[in-house]
Design a protein around this motif. Structure first.
Motif, PDB file in Angstrom:
ATOM      1  N   GLY A 103       0.489  -1.206   0.049  1.00 45.88           N
ATOM      2  CA  GLY A 103       0.389  -0.033   0.048  1.00 45.88           C
ATOM      3  C   GLY A 103       0.749   1.392  -0.173  1.00 45.88           C
ATOM      4  N   ASP A 104       2.307   1.113   0.395  1.00 49.07           N
ATOM      5  CA  ASP A 104       3.359   1.894   0.296  1.00 49.07           C
ATOM      6  C   ASP A 104       3.604   2.686  -0.775  1.00 49.07           C
ATOM      7  N   LEU A 105       3.337   4.052  -2.009  1.00 50.95           N
ATOM      8  CA  LEU A 105       3.365   4.664  -2.686  1.00 50.95           C
ATOM      9  C   LEU A 105       4.942   5.046  -2.873  1.00 50.95           C
ATOM     10  N   VAL A 106       5.837   4.694  -4.198  1.00 50.14           N
ATOM     11  CA  VAL A 106       6.719   4.937  -4.483  1.00 50.14           C
ATOM     12  C   VAL A 106       6.413   5.910  -5.934  1.00 50.14           C
ATOM     13  N   PHE A 107       7.186   7.116  -5.928  1.00 49.67           N
ATOM     14  CA  PHE A 107       7.081   8.389  -6.398  1.00 49.67           C
ATOM     15  C   PHE A 107       8.156   8.559  -7.666  1.00 49.67           C
ATOM     16  N   TRP A 108       8.743   8.343  -8.175  1.00 52.24           N
ATOM     17  CA  TRP A 108       9.254   8.944  -9.398  1.00 52.24           C
ATOM     18  C   TRP A 108       9.317  10.329  -9.730  1.00 52.24           C
ATOM     19  N   ARG A 109      10.192  11.438 -10.840  1.00 54.22           N
ATOM     20  CA  ARG A 109       9.641  12.130 -11.936  1.00 54.22           C
ATOM     21  C   ARG A 109       8.401  12.113 -12.449  1.00 54.22           C
ATOM     22  N   GLY A 110       7.167  11.794 -12.365  1.00 54.32           N
ATOM     23  CA  GLY A 110       5.920  12.352 -13.208  1.00 54.32           C
ATOM     24  C   GLY A 110       5.525  10.612 -13.536  1.00 54.32           C
ATOM     25  N   HIS A 111       5.872  10.044 -12.056  1.00 54.21           N
ATOM     26  CA  HIS A 111       5.216   8.159 -12.549  1.00 54.21           C
ATOM     27  C   HIS A 111       5.205   8.171 -10.631  1.00 54.21           C
ATOM     28  N   VAL A 112       4.280   7.087 -10.451  1.00 50.61           N
ATOM     29  CA  VAL A 112       3.685   6.613  -8.981  1.00 50.61           C
ATOM     30  C   VAL A 112       3.586   5.213  -9.447  1.00 50.61           C
ATOM     31  N   ALA A 113       4.149   4.273  -8.201  1.00 51.83           N
ATOM     32  CA  ALA A 113       4.055   3.263  -7.703  1.00 51.83           C
ATOM     33  C   ALA A 113       3.243   2.681  -7.198  1.00 51.83           C
ATOM     34  N   ILE A 114       1.858   1.390  -6.454  1.00 44.64           N
ATOM     35  CA  ILE A 114       2.098   1.270  -5.813  1.00 44.64           C
ATOM     36  C   ILE A 114       3.251  -0.071  -4.929  1.00 44.64           C
ATOM     37  N   MET A 115       3.081  -0.119  -3.512  1.00 49.29           N
ATOM     38  CA  MET A 115       3.658  -1.659  -3.018  1.00 49.29           C
ATOM     39  C   MET A 115       2.659  -2.877  -2.858  1.00 49.29           C
ATOM     40  N   ALA A 116       3.457  -3.719  -3.841  1.00 53.41           N
ATOM     41  CA  ALA A 116       1.576  -4.803  -3.071  1.00 53.41           C
ATOM     42  C   ALA A 116       2.362  -5.635  -2.264  1.00 53.41           C
ATOM     43  N   ASP A 117       4.091  -5.643  -2.230  1.00 50.82           N
ATOM     44  CA  ASP A 117       4.575  -6.101  -0.976  1.00 50.82           C
ATOM     45  C   ASP A 117       5.746  -5.200  -0.069  1.00 50.82           C
ATOM     46  N   SER A 118       6.360  -5.838   0.203  1.00 52.66           N
ATOM     47  CA  SER A 118       8.116  -5.264   0.838  1.00 52.66           C
ATOM     48  C   SER A 118       9.012  -5.163  -0.683  1.00 52.66           C
ATOM     49  N   GLU A 119       8.939  -5.924  -1.800  1.00 52.99           N
ATOM     50  CA  GLU A 119       9.619  -5.875  -3.047  1.00 52.99           C
ATOM     51  C   GLU A 119       8.880  -5.060  -3.829  1.00 52.99           C
ATOM     52  N   ASN A 120       7.534  -5.879  -4.162  1.00 54.45           N
ATOM     53  CA  ASN A 120       6.984  -5.729  -5.160  1.00 54.45           C
ATOM     54  C   ASN A 120       6.238  -4.397  -5.573  1.00 54.45           C
ATOM     55  N   ILE A 121       6.161  -3.598  -6.600  1.00 55.95           N
ATOM     56  CA  ILE A 121       5.091  -3.058  -7.362  1.00 55.95           C
ATOM     57  C   ILE A 121       3.830  -3.280  -8.375  1.00 55.95           C
ATOM     58  N   ILE A 122       2.705  -2.406  -8.260  1.00 61.35           N
ATOM     59  CA  ILE A 122       1.282  -3.180  -9.077  1.00 61.35           C
ATOM     60  C   ILE A 122       2.288  -1.067 -10.218  1.00 61.35           C
ATOM     61  N   HIS A 123       1.841  -0.557 -10.908  1.00 59.84           N
ATOM     62  CA  HIS A 123       1.926   0.774 -11.586  1.00 59.84           C
ATOM     63  C   HIS A 123       1.084  -0.175 -13.188  1.00 59.84           C
ATOM     64  N   ALA A 124       0.671   1.119 -13.186  1.00 59.90           N
ATOM     65  CA  ALA A 124       0.388   1.810 -14.815  1.00 59.90           C
ATOM     66  C   ALA A 124       2.083   2.043 -15.376  1.00 59.90           C
ATOM     67  N   ASN A 125       2.258   2.318 -16.567  1.00 59.50           N
ATOM     68  CA  ASN A 125       4.159   1.695 -17.210  1.00 59.50           C
ATOM     69  C   ASN A 125       3.597   1.937 -18.404  1.00 59.50           C
ATOM     70  N   GLY A 126       4.418   2.870 -19.425  1.00 56.29           N
ATOM     71  CA  GLY A 126       4.783   3.122 -20.679  1.00 56.29           C
ATOM     72  C   GLY A 126       5.546   1.789 -20.866  1.00 56.29           C
ATOM     73  N   ALA A 127       6.667   1.325 -20.446  1.00 51.88           N
ATOM     74  CA  ALA A 127       6.800  -0.017 -21.170  1.00 51.88           C
ATOM     75  C   ALA A 127       7.000  -0.975 -21.237  1.00 51.88           C
TER      76      ALA A 127
END
Length: 284
Positions: A231-255
């Motif tokens: 549930g924690d959020l990680v932000f980059w310049r122009g991007h954000v991801a949701i922590m699924a657990d302590s090591e993995n993220i869920i995010h909508a991304n252009g890659a």
């Protein structure tokens, strides 16, 4: 004075402005917004009143807006959910007089012309869409909820608006593999901050639309070396991801061009070449 206000969240132009801003901005005319409602499944909001203008965000059926101007097929509006300002097609609007009772909790659901799944659907609704339910029916063992116009949706795909998800990260997980769409805010196409906003909305948490706004306002900032959790959020310049657990993220991304689950360290390495390292981490 005007420069201090974010135009994404305040309706003002040199010729026209929201009357609530009369003491904060200069404009030729001030008007009071008229409350209306989004009538179509998904409506693009743009920065300019042109069909080729980039999508800034999207509004879902049942969301209410304030309308400040209607001209040449476009309406200049402000969404009441998050305050976002932009232009939408004016034919997407309807009266906001009917009390909405339910919202869609499935990623996507069909609207049928009657309570029968064998009929060709007349529309498809995204997670988070709001409707007014007037009755119920059952056909061949399937339960339906009836809209005021007689159309029907699958009863299991909706719930009362007051009922909210317990875990917003689980809502985000239900949208895995949803296509990436710049400015998208629905289960038909979504971007990184749209995923955060829609998922949190379903859990009863109202947050702002864009990633820079979210990075400045959601929850509390974590220490750079702090341990991350679901549930924690990680932000980059122009991007954000949701922590699924302590090591993995869920995010909508252009890659990958969709909503994807991936290890945080892999995303940091890949994104770093374009946007640098994460700028802030926050706990809602």
């Amino acid at each position: 004075m005007t420069q201090q206000l974010d135009a994404r969240l305040n309706a003002f132009r040199p010729d026209l402005a929201d009357s609530r801003l009369a003491r904060q901005v200069k404009a030729k005319t001030f008007v009071e917004g008229v409350k209306q409602r989004i009538a179509e499944p998904v409506v693009d909001m743009r920065g300019e009143p042109r069909s080729d203008s980039a999508i800034a965000t999207q509004l879902l059926r049942g969301q209410d807006v304030l309308v400040f101007e209607r001209r040449e097929g476009f309406a200049w509006v402000q969404a009441l959910d998050d305050g976002y300002v932009g232009y939408i097609r004016d034919i997407a609007l309807e009266s906001a007089d009917v009390a909405l009772t339910h919202h869609v909790i499935a990623p996507r659901t069909f609207v049928y012309p009657a309570a029968d799944l064998r009929f060709p659907p007349v529309a498809a609704l995204s997670l988070g869409s709001r409707v007014a339910i007037a009755g119920q029916a059952q056909t061949r063992g399937t339960d339906y909820a009836l809209l005021e116009n007689g159309n029907a949706v699958i009863r299991a795909h909706i719930t009362e608006i007051r009922q909210q998800a317990d875990d917003y990260a689980s809502v985000a997980e239900s949208l895995l593999h949803t296509p990436y769409l710049w400015g998208g805010a629905s289960a038909f196409g979504i971007d990184c901050s749209g995923l955060v906003q829609l998922s949190m909305r379903m859990a009863g948490k109202a947050v702002l639309r864009d990633s820079d706004m979210q990075a400045a306002t959601i929850g509390k900032q974590l220490k750079a070396n702090g341990k991350l959790r679901r549930g924690d959020l990680v932000f980059w310049r122009g991007h954000v991801a949701i922590m699924a657990d302590s090591e993995n993220i869920i995010h909508a991304n252009g890659a990958s061009m969709d909503v994807r689950l991936e290890p945080l360290h892999e995303a940091v390495a890949r994104i770093g070449g374009l946007y640098g390292q994460p700028t802030v981490m926050r706990r809602p």
